[in-house]
Design a protein around this motif. Structure first.
Motif, PDB file in Angstrom:
ATOM      1  N   GLN A 230       0.807  -0.997  -0.077  1.00 27.71           N
ATOM      2  CA  GLN A 230      -0.003   0.080   0.183  1.00 27.71           C
ATOM      3  C   GLN A 230       0.834   1.279   0.056  1.00 27.71           C
ATOM      4  O   GLN A 230       0.686   2.178  -0.779  1.00 27.71           O
ATOM      5  N   ASP A 231       1.932   1.329   0.807  1.00 27.29           N
ATOM      6  CA  ASP A 231       2.872   2.651   0.832  1.00 27.29           C
ATOM      7  C   ASP A 231       3.438   2.518  -0.614  1.00 27.29           C
ATOM      8  O   ASP A 231       3.437   3.764  -0.904  1.00 27.29           O
ATOM      9  N   THR A 232       4.083   1.821  -1.069  1.00 32.26           N
ATOM     10  CA  THR A 232       4.780   2.023  -2.440  1.00 32.26           C
ATOM     11  C   THR A 232       3.587   2.227  -3.437  1.00 32.26           C
ATOM     12  O   THR A 232       3.963   3.148  -4.247  1.00 32.26           O
ATOM     13  N   GLY A 233       2.349   1.486  -3.609  1.00 27.34           N
ATOM     14  CA  GLY A 233       1.579   1.794  -4.383  1.00 27.34           C
ATOM     15  C   GLY A 233       0.972   3.374  -4.395  1.00 27.34           C
ATOM     16  O   GLY A 233       0.923   3.947  -5.270  1.00 27.34           O
ATOM     17  N   ALA A 234       0.955   3.746  -3.085  1.00 30.30           N
ATOM     18  CA  ALA A 234       0.399   5.216  -2.999  1.00 30.30           C
ATOM     19  C   ALA A 234       1.489   6.014  -3.565  1.00 30.30           C
ATOM     20  O   ALA A 234       1.229   7.221  -3.998  1.00 30.30           O
TER      21      ALA A 234
END
Length: 380
Positions: A230-234
């Motif tokens: 989620q962090d990388t995708g955001a």
């Protein structure tokens, strides 16, 4: 004999897994029925996400299993494809056309080369392209796009007069290395020292790095990985493409194809990289971390992948999209391919002209970058 039937299939679940996989073969994990089904069942691809499944299947008769399958999706945007056509869409719409919806023939969210025409040996793959063109015309779709095509399938697209596009990626190749040090021995002294320094930096951080496969990957590991993803995708895309349930379904359906490299600190997982294992290739896909450790990205995503490929006799590692920084880590530039059917004659002419110039540019870039690889020059 009756003519083969070309059908539009609204979900992977409508095709028996055994029949799909008999067409796809076993070499590429992203071509399997399990991967397509997990994407759909998890809600990662759907009409709501702008990826409506619209697979094509060719049957020799109404009662028979398919002898060919084309994984395809009706798209209302161009996100999650990694072969960018936003400029084509904008130009067409400025000229009064409607670019979306379009037909996307690919593995969603996956910039990895793999078969797009899944066929048994006794089937004609050209029928799938005729079917795709018919779908575009019948449903008023502007175009069809098959991305990250393997070179051996390009002649089918060329014979059908689809436009061919070139791109570039960075892959690592196993030249019969027995150990990571064997690989380092093929590099120039300066580059060899750099990689050793980067690996020491990660090793001296106090992290414990593990390679987890199959049943060794627990639900808690997926919970941790979901946070990283989620962090990388955001940061990269604005919002993650895959749902949390996708990872659980994937682990249930194709656990033997998964390699999760995790970094733990004091018993807590703080970083991880997810890879898929193919017949002769390791595919790096997603990574993330909640700590700031120098060179940890290189260690988890690149060097651990090379370690695994050497240990298991895999021919190459594909590390995904982007990344000239991979060049210094022993990954080499390669040409990737896509093919495009453009229904509108004016748009097709403009795209064809653009692709001629782009292919020349890509070829020049790859030639320049091949001269920048870290390998010793006496190795060629």
């Amino acid at each position: 004999m009756a003519a083969p039937r070309i059908e539009l299939v609204p979900s992977a679940s409508a095709i028996p897994a055994a029949a799909w996989d008999a067409c796809a073969g076993t070499g590429n994990p992203f071509a399997t029925h399990a991967f397509a089904h997990a994407l759909e069942q998890s809600g990662s691809v759907s009409a709501q996400t702008g990826w409506t499944p619209a697979h094509l299947a060719v049957r020799p008769d109404e009662a028979a299993d398919p002898v060919s399958v084309m994984p395809a999706y009706v798209k209302t945007h161009s996100r999650g494809e990694f072969v960018f056509d936003h400029g084509w869409a904008e130009a067409f719409e400025r000229a009064g056309g409607q670019y979306y919806p379009k037909l996307q023939i690919s593995t969603p969210f996956t910039p990895a080369t793999g078969p797009r025409l899944l066929t048994r040996s006794d089937a004609d793959p050209a029928l799938l392209l005729k079917g795709a063109e018919a779908v575009c015309r019948h449903h008023s779709l502007s175009s069809a796009h098959a991305t990250f095509i393997p070179p051996e399938q390009l002649p089918v697209f060329r014979d059908a007069d689809w436009l061919i596009r070139h791109g570039e990626q960075f892959h690592w190749f196993n030249r019969d290395y027995r150990t990571f040090d064997d690989f380092l021995g093929a590099l120039s002294s300066r580059k060899r020292k750099t990689i050793r320094r980067e690996r020491r930096g990660a090793a001296d951080s106090g992290l414990r790095i593990l390679q987890l496969r199959g049943a060794d990957i627990r639900e808690e590991d997926w919970d941790d990985f979901w946070v990283f993803y989620q962090d990388t995708g955001a940061r990269k895309w604005g919002s993650p493409y895959l749902t949390r349930s996708f990872f659980t379904l994937m682990s249930q359906m194709m656990a033997d194809r998964l390699l999760l490299v995790v970094a733990r600190m004091e018993g807590r997982t703080v970083a991880a990289a997810l890879n898929f294992i193919g017949g002769d290739c390791l595919y790096g896909r997603y990574w993330g971390t909640v700590v700031d450790v120098p060179f940890l990205h290189f260690e988890l995503c690149y060097y651990q992948a090379i370690d695994f490929a050497i240990a298991h006799g895999l021919a190459r590692v594909e590390a995904g999209a982007q990344g000239p920084h991979k060049l210094a880590r022993g990954y080499e530039p390669v040409t990737t391919y896509s093919a495009h059917f453009i229904a509108d004659a004016g748009l097709r002419t403009a795209v064809a002209e653009f692709l001629t110039h782009e292919r020349d540019m890509v070829a020049r870039d790859i030639e320049i970058m091949r001269g920048m690889t870290p390998f010793r020059r006496d190795e060629g």
